[in-house]
Design an enzyme around this catalytic site. Structure first.
Site, PDB file in Angstrom:
ATOM      1  N   PHE A  54      14.202   3.184  10.453  1.00  0.00           N
ATOM      2  CA  PHE A  54      12.845   2.916   9.998  1.00  0.00           C
ATOM      3  C   PHE A  54      12.116   4.231   9.773  1.00  0.00           C
ATOM      4  O   PHE A  54      11.987   5.048  10.675  1.00  0.00           O
ATOM      5  CB  PHE A  54      12.089   2.015  10.982  1.00  0.00           C
ATOM      6  CG  PHE A  54      10.958   1.301  10.311  1.00  0.00           C
ATOM      7  CD1 PHE A  54      11.189   0.136   9.579  1.00  0.00           C
ATOM      8  CD2 PHE A  54       9.671   1.820  10.351  1.00  0.00           C
ATOM      9  CE1 PHE A  54      10.151  -0.506   8.913  1.00  0.00           C
ATOM     10  CE2 PHE A  54       8.625   1.181   9.684  1.00  0.00           C
ATOM     11  CZ  PHE A  54       8.867   0.019   8.971  1.00  0.00           C
ATOM     12  N   VAL A  55      11.663   4.439   8.556  1.00  0.00           N
ATOM     13  CA  VAL A  55      11.039   5.715   8.198  1.00  0.00           C
ATOM     14  C   VAL A  55       9.555   5.536   7.885  1.00  0.00           C
ATOM     15  O   VAL A  55       9.135   4.487   7.403  1.00  0.00           O
ATOM     16  CB  VAL A  55      11.769   6.391   7.011  1.00  0.00           C
ATOM     17  CG1 VAL A  55      13.220   6.683   7.373  1.00  0.00           C
ATOM     18  CG2 VAL A  55      11.717   5.532   5.756  1.00  0.00           C
ATOM     19  N   ASP A 113       7.423   2.266  -2.649  1.00  0.00           N
ATOM     20  CA  ASP A 113       7.666   3.333  -1.679  1.00  0.00           C
ATOM     21  C   ASP A 113       9.125   3.379  -1.247  1.00  0.00           C
ATOM     22  O   ASP A 113       9.743   4.427  -1.223  1.00  0.00           O
ATOM     23  CB  ASP A 113       6.720   3.207  -0.461  1.00  0.00           C
ATOM     24  CG  ASP A 113       6.784   1.840   0.226  1.00  0.00           C
ATOM     25  OD1 ASP A 113       7.477   0.922  -0.282  1.00  0.00           O
ATOM     26  OD2 ASP A 113       6.127   1.673   1.265  1.00  0.00           O
ATOM     27  N   ASP A 125       4.287   3.126   6.255  1.00  0.00           N
ATOM     28  CA  ASP A 125       3.681   2.820   7.546  1.00  0.00           C
ATOM     29  C   ASP A 125       4.612   2.061   8.465  1.00  0.00           C
ATOM     30  O   ASP A 125       5.604   1.471   8.051  1.00  0.00           O
ATOM     31  CB  ASP A 125       2.446   1.932   7.340  1.00  0.00           C
ATOM     32  CG  ASP A 125       2.841   0.494   6.966  1.00  0.00           C
ATOM     33  OD1 ASP A 125       3.678   0.324   6.051  1.00  0.00           O
ATOM     34  OD2 ASP A 125       2.339  -0.449   7.619  1.00  0.00           O
ATOM     35  N   ASP A 160      14.540  -1.512   0.064  1.00  0.00           N
ATOM     36  CA  ASP A 160      15.254  -1.880   1.282  1.00  0.00           C
ATOM     37  C   ASP A 160      16.234  -2.994   0.919  1.00  0.00           C
ATOM     38  O   ASP A 160      17.295  -2.723   0.382  1.00  0.00           O
ATOM     39  CB  ASP A 160      14.204  -2.273   2.318  1.00  0.00           C
ATOM     40  CG  ASP A 160      14.766  -2.563   3.688  1.00  0.00           C
ATOM     41  OD1 ASP A 160      15.736  -1.914   4.084  1.00  0.00           O
ATOM     42  OD2 ASP A 160      14.219  -3.442   4.385  1.00  0.00           O
ATOM     43  N   LYS A 209      17.236   2.727   0.635  1.00  0.00           N
ATOM     44  CA  LYS A 209      18.130   2.495   1.783  1.00  0.00           C
ATOM     45  C   LYS A 209      19.265   1.626   1.279  1.00  0.00           C
ATOM     46  O   LYS A 209      19.253   0.401   1.452  1.00  0.00           O
ATOM     47  CB  LYS A 209      17.368   1.670   2.841  1.00  0.00           C
ATOM     48  CG  LYS A 209      16.748   2.419   3.969  1.00  0.00           C
ATOM     49  CD  LYS A 209      16.238   1.389   4.981  1.00  0.00           C
ATOM     50  CE  LYS A 209      15.100   1.949   5.780  1.00  0.00           C
ATOM     51  NZ  LYS A 209      14.485   0.915   6.653  1.00  0.00           N
ATOM     52  N   LYS A 255       0.814  -1.203   0.000  1.00  0.00           N
ATOM     53  CA  LYS A 255       0.000   0.000   0.000  1.00  0.00           C
ATOM     54  C   LYS A 255       0.851   1.258   0.000  1.00  0.00           C
ATOM     55  O   LYS A 255       0.362   2.345  -0.278  1.00  0.00           O
ATOM     56  CB  LYS A 255      -0.883   0.028   1.266  1.00  0.00           C
ATOM     57  CG  LYS A 255      -1.819  -1.122   1.424  1.00  0.00           C
ATOM     58  CD  LYS A 255      -2.533  -0.990   2.806  1.00  0.00           C
ATOM     59  CE  LYS A 255      -3.246  -2.255   3.159  1.00  0.00           C
ATOM     60  NZ  LYS A 255      -3.740  -2.215   4.556  1.00  0.00           N
ATOM     61  N   GLY A 256       2.124   1.107   0.335  1.00  0.00           N
ATOM     62  CA  GLY A 256       2.983   2.266   0.596  1.00  0.00           C
ATOM     63  C   GLY A 256       3.085   3.292  -0.518  1.00  0.00           C
ATOM     64  O   GLY A 256       3.388   4.451  -0.270  1.00  0.00           O
ATOM     65  N   ARG A 308       0.841   6.559   7.800  1.00  0.00           N
ATOM     66  CA  ARG A 308       0.829   6.773   6.345  1.00  0.00           C
ATOM     67  C   ARG A 308       0.369   8.181   5.996  1.00  0.00           C
ATOM     68  O   ARG A 308       0.723   8.718   4.948  1.00  0.00           O
ATOM     69  CB  ARG A 308      -0.134   5.783   5.660  1.00  0.00           C
ATOM     70  CG  ARG A 308       0.291   4.328   5.740  1.00  0.00           C
ATOM     71  CD  ARG A 308      -0.492   3.521   4.709  1.00  0.00           C
ATOM     72  NE  ARG A 308      -0.475   2.089   4.963  1.00  0.00           N
ATOM     73  CZ  ARG A 308       0.479   1.250   4.548  1.00  0.00           C
ATOM     74  NH1 ARG A 308       1.518   1.706   3.892  1.00  0.00           N
ATOM     75  NH2 ARG A 308       0.393  -0.043   4.807  1.00  0.00           N
TER      76      ARG A 308
HETATM   77  P1  IMP Z   1      12.483  -4.967   0.322  1.00  0.00           P
HETATM   78  O1  IMP Z   1      11.861  -6.131  -0.384  1.00  0.00           O
HETATM   79  O2  IMP Z   1      13.321  -5.414   1.470  1.00  0.00           O
HETATM   80  O3  IMP Z   1      13.223  -4.012  -0.592  1.00  0.00           O
HETATM   81  O4  IMP Z   1      11.321  -4.219   1.061  1.00  0.00           O
HETATM   82  C1  IMP Z   1      10.601  -3.188   0.541  1.00  0.00           C
HETATM   83  C2  IMP Z   1       9.365  -3.004   1.378  1.00  0.00           C
HETATM   84  O5  IMP Z   1       9.658  -3.064   2.777  1.00  0.00           O
HETATM   85  C3  IMP Z   1       8.787  -1.616   1.164  1.00  0.00           C
HETATM   86  O6  IMP Z   1       7.879  -1.610   0.101  1.00  0.00           O
HETATM   87  C4  IMP Z   1       8.143  -1.329   2.506  1.00  0.00           C
HETATM   88  O7  IMP Z   1       6.817  -1.787   2.514  1.00  0.00           O
HETATM   89  C5  IMP Z   1       8.953  -2.094   3.525  1.00  0.00           C
HETATM   90  N1  IMP Z   1       9.926  -1.227   4.239  1.00  0.00           N
HETATM   91  C6  IMP Z   1      11.267  -1.367   4.233  1.00  0.00           C
HETATM   92  N2  IMP Z   1      11.871  -0.416   4.979  1.00  0.00           N
HETATM   93  C7  IMP Z   1      10.880   0.353   5.465  1.00  0.00           C
HETATM   94  C8  IMP Z   1      10.854   1.544   6.295  1.00  0.00           C
HETATM   95  O8  IMP Z   1      11.873   2.093   6.765  1.00  0.00           O
HETATM   96  N3  IMP Z   1       9.625   2.049   6.562  1.00  0.00           N
HETATM   97  C9  IMP Z   1       8.470   1.514   6.090  1.00  0.00           C
HETATM   98  N4  IMP Z   1       8.438   0.407   5.309  1.00  0.00           N
HETATM   99  C10 IMP Z   1       9.633  -0.161   4.993  1.00  0.00           C
HETATM  100 MG    MG Z   2       4.891  -1.452   4.113  1.00  0.00          MG
END
Ligand code: IMP
Ligand code: MG
Length: 178
Positions: free
Chosen positions: A151-152, A99, A158, A102, A130, A42-43, A164
Site C-alpha cells: 500500500f503506497v 493515481d 491517501d 490496482d 501495481k 481525489k488521488g 496526500r
Molecule cells: P482499482 O479500481 O482497483 O484499479 O483501484 C484504483 C484505485 O484504488 C486508485 O485510484 C486508488 O484510489 C486506490 N488504491 C489502490 N491501491 C492503492 C494504494 O496502494 N494506495 C492508495 N490508493 C490505492
Molecule cells: Mg484513493
C-alpha cells in the site's frame, strides 16, 4: 508522519523527472491537437497539476469522482460515480488520469462510461501501476512507475484521507492501517 512510511519508493526529484518525460511523450503523441484531461479524484490532483503543465498543447481539464474504496485498503468492488465531469467530450481527444492502477476496475469502468459519449480518441494514464493486482483487462497508454504489491501513499495518494501531502511516494507500514 514519516514514522508511518517504511520505504520511500520515489523521491520528489524522481517524480518530477518522470512527469516531465510523460508530458513530453503525451505532447508528441497528440501532435498539437487539443486534449480534454479527465482526472479521477481525489488521488490524481497533484499529479494532474504537474502533468498538465508539462504538456505542450491546449488542455482542458475536468474531474470525476468514482469510488470503489471505502476507508479501507481493500476495494469493495462496486464502482459508483459520485461526481460527474461536465465538459462535452464528443469528438474530443480524452486523456483519463488516475493515481494508481490496482485491480483495473476503476479505469475499465471509466473507459466504458466515457466511450458512450463518442470521444474522438480515449487514452488512459496512471501515475502508478501495481501489475500483480490486475483482475480487469485494461490497457493503459501511459504509466509513470510500476510499484510492488504494497500500500503506497503520498503525492496525492491517501490512506483514509491522510498522507496526500507527502512530496514523495512511499510504502505505508501495515501497522498504520491495521
Ligand atoms: P482499482 O479500481 O482497483 O484499479 O483501484 C484504483 C484505485 O484504488 C486508485 O485510484 C486508488 O484510489 C486506490 N488504491 C489502490 N491501491 C492503492 C494504494 O496502494 N494506495 C492508495 N490508493 C490505492
Ligand atoms: Mg484513493
Amino acid at each position: 508522519m514519516l514514522e508511518d512510511i517504511s520505504k520511500i519508493l520515489f523521491t520528489e526529484d524522481e517524480i518530477k523527472a518522470r512527469v516531465t518525460e510523460l508530458g513530453r511523450q503525451i505532447s508528441e503523441d497528440f501532435k498539437g491537437e487539443d486534449i480534454v484531461v479527465i482526472g479521477l479524484l481525489k488521488g490524481c490532483f497533484i499529479f494532474i497539476a504537474d502533468l498538465m503543465r508539462a504538456i505542450d498543447a491546449n488542455v482542458a481539464v475536468d474531474f470525476m469522482l468514482v469510488s470503489s474504496y471505502g476507508a479501507g485498503v481493500v476495494s469493495s468492488g462496486e464502482i459508483k460515480v459520485r461526481k460527474d465531469y461536465s465538459i462535452d467530450i464528443e469528438g474530443k481527444n480524452v486523456l483519463v488520469i488516475d493515481d494508481i492502477l490496482d485491480t483495473g476496475r476503476t479505469l475499465a469502468f471509466v473507459k466504458d462510461y466515457l466511450m458512450v459519449k463518442s470521444p474522438k480518441t480515449i487514452k488512459l494514464c496512471t501515475l502508478l501501476d501495481k501489475p500483480e493486482r490486475r483482475t480487469s483487462k485494461v490497457s493503459v497508454d501511459y504509466v509513470g512507475f510500476s510499484v510492488p504489491d504494497e500500500f503506497v501513499v503520498g503525492y496525492g495518494l491517501d490512506y483514509d484521507e491522510k498522507y496526500r501531502n507527502l512530496p514523495y511516494i512511499g510504502v505505508l507500514r501495515p501497522e498504520a492501517y491495521t
